[in-house]
Enzyme design. Structure first.
Site, short mmCIF file in Angstrom:
data_model
loop_
_atom_site.label_atom_id
_atom_site.label_comp_id
_atom_site.label_asym_id
_atom_site.label_seq_id
_atom_site.Cartn_x
_atom_site.Cartn_y
_atom_site.Cartn_z
N SER A 123 -44.34 116.35 -2.67
CA SER A 123 -43.11 116.95 -2.18
C SER A 123 -43.37 117.91 -1.03
O SER A 123 -42.43 118.36 -0.38
CB SER A 123 -42.39 117.70 -3.30
OG SER A 123 -43.22 118.75 -3.79
N GLU A 156 -37.01 109.72 -1.36
CA GLU A 156 -37.33 109.81 0.06
C GLU A 156 -38.50 108.88 0.36
O GLU A 156 -39.58 109.01 -0.23
CB GLU A 156 -37.69 111.25 0.44
CG GLU A 156 -36.52 112.21 0.32
CD GLU A 156 -36.90 113.66 0.57
OE1 GLU A 156 -36.09 114.39 1.16
OE2 GLU A 156 -38.02 114.05 0.18
N ASN A 194 -36.21 119.26 1.29
CA ASN A 194 -36.85 120.58 1.29
C ASN A 194 -36.88 121.23 2.66
O ASN A 194 -37.14 122.43 2.77
CB ASN A 194 -38.27 120.48 0.71
CG ASN A 194 -38.24 120.41 -0.80
OD1 ASN A 194 -37.34 120.93 -1.45
ND2 ASN A 194 -39.23 119.75 -1.37
#
Length: 518
Positions: A123, A156, A194
């Protein structure tokens, strides 16, 4: 290229919560699944955990008995990496450490077939960096699932610098076939969610640091006026302050400490004190059996004015004219000047625009709402020269519409407006830089963090110059680059006009003045 066939094996390396979740998704999509972990016991336990979840789904009637038994017969633990040789896709979900991941993929390259895809669920780390040193980096990409992977639809699909387009498309189609919603993304710090989500936290923390409002009030305004499901203070308490701050710092560092992503000093102090949120019993708010959560500031009842004048086009707040009339308040409209609502006591009610109330005589600012009809709370801000009568009339006006009112400090852009403007700006910049399409970013923000609208949808709704104007005013009042509108936002807002109408004008749209400039 088509999706990976259901007859092919999918392997997951890393038997933690995320690895188990990804394994469950692939298993229920029809694949044979192998879980490998450096700890053989953890791999076996991971398989057992997935099988238990499948059994619970069957018990709840979400999966038939035969299907559950068949699925549980297709998942096994792999004792050694060599057992993953026939996997068509290997997804790692191990510790977030570049060296560990690079060593893992170097080993996997010597095991799997040449046509197998290798993917990381990272991530925060660079997909491009993780691929450095690989013999065949073209088949390597990021597949960032969101936790819990079986429940959250977003994935993603991240292409590194060396990722082959065919590999990214094959991964995309595979994830789509698993019932997920994939979005394409270039390898950029924070990927989509993010990266774009940083202002949701940062602007709330900035308002708090500027003494604009307390955490409970800021959360309430973003929920009840902005339409967000959770406020940033309660959400970071749930995530963990250390985790949330670490992501912010990672994105900030990766962007060479750009002021757009500057972390919060208040959050840093919270982490340093050990107040990490729910998991530690205290974060922004206290938790535990005896904890009493603080309540948002709500203004006392005031009498609503019997009549008002709407001056000019209220733009995003245009619905207020109809709502006021429906509430029994006489509304006179004039197209000259503004935009503002003229109150009987000569004060003016103005939609947040990045300026401050102290710049004008007898002005009350009101915050942006996702939907003024559905909003249950509205924030107001006043300056030193705002009269008590004007504030009382403004409070009473929104209370007459059935809204709770929170009076906050005189912070430019208020709460919802500055947050949404920053989300729009980061999105415009990301699209212009080829990070992702506007549509994929909107999808990612709705599904990944449950926003009521994607930033581009907000932009379209608010008007092409609204966010640019607000940030332009904010940047003048809070210089340093954080609020400087991106070139991409400038182009979206004004390219068709060929000029920046009113950008140098501090008196409001089209040069019409509201209030008395101090």
């Amino acid at each position: 290229m088509t999706a990976i066939e259901r007859s092919r094996t999918v392997a997951v390396v890393g038997a933690g919560t995320m690895g188990q979740g990804i394994a469950q998704v692939a298993l229920l999509a029809g694949h044979r699944v192998l879980i490998h972990d450096i700890d053989a016991h953890a791999a076996r336990d991971g398989v057992d955990q997935v099988r238990d979840r499948v059994e619970r789904l069957a018990a709840k009637g979400r999966l038939d008995r035969a299907g559950a038994d068949e699925a549980n017969g297709r998942i096994n633990a792999a004792q050694a990496l060599s057992e993953l040789a026939d996997a068509a896709l290997v997804i790692e979900a191990v510790v977030e450490d570049v060296t560990v991941k690079q060593q893992l993929f170097a080993s996997l390259e010597g095991v799997v077939s040449p046509d197998a895809l290798l993917a990381t669920n990272t991530s925060s780390l660079s997909v491009t960096e993780l691929a450095a040193g690989m013999a065949h980096p073209g088949r390597f990409l990021g597949l960032h699932f969101f936790n819990p992977a079986p429940l959250l639809p977003l994935v993603e699909v991240v292409s590194g610098f060396a990722t082959d387009q065919a590999a990214a498309e094959r991964a995309y189609e595979t994830v789509l076939g698993w019932g997920k919603t994939p979005v394409r993304c270039a390898d950029t710090p924070g990927f989509i969610v993010n990266r774009i989500a940083r202002p949701f936290y940062a602007e709330a923390f900035a308002v708090y640091e500027e003494q604009g409002a307390d955490p409970a009030t800021i959360d309430a305004v973003l929920r009840e006026s902005g339409g967000f499901k959770m406020g940033p203070f309660e959400l970071t308490d749930l995530i963990g302050q250390d985790v949330n701050e670490a992501v912010t710092r990672s994105v900030w560092d990766s962007f060479f400490r750009s002021p757009k992503f500057t972390p919060s000093l208040a959050q840093r102090r919270l982490v340093q004190s050990g107040r990490l949120g729910r998991k530690s019993g205290h974060g922004w708010f206290p938790y535990g059996p005896d904890a009493r959560l603080p309540q948002p500031h709500t203004a006392a009842p005031e009498e609503a004015p019997a009549k008002v004048t709407v001056v000019g086009d209220l733009g995003p707040a245009a619905a207020l004219a109809d709502l006021l009339e429906e509430a029994g308040i006489a509304v006179t409209a004039t197209g000259q000047g503004g935009p503002y609502i003229q109150l009987p006591g000569e004060g003016q009610l103005v939609l947040a625009d990045g300026k401050t109330s102290v710049e004008f005589t007898d002005v009350v600012y009101f915050d942006l709402a996702l939907d003024y009809r559905e909003a249950t709370r509205i924030a107001l801000s006043t300056g030193e020269d705002t009269s008590e009568r004007t504030l009382a009339e403004a409070v009473g006006l929104f209370q007459k519409l059935g809204k709770k009112v929170s009076v906050i400090g005189d912070v430019p852009g208020m709460i919802v407006a500055r947050t949404v403007a920053m989300l729009i700006d980061l999105t415009a910049d990301a699209v212009a830089r080829g990070v992702a399409t506007a549509e994929d970013i909107d999808t990612a923000m709705r599904l990944g963090v449950n926003y009521p609208l994607g930033p581009s949808a907000w932009h379209e709704r608010l008007g092409r110059d609204w966010a640019y104007d607000l940030l332009h005013h904010l940047d003048e009042r809070c210089p340093g680059g954080r609020y400087a509108p991106s070139l991409a936002l400038f182009k979206l807002g004004y390219a068709e006009d060929g000029a920046v109408d009113g950008a140098e004008d501090e008196t409001g749209d089209d040069g019409e003045e509201y209030g008395d400039d101090q």
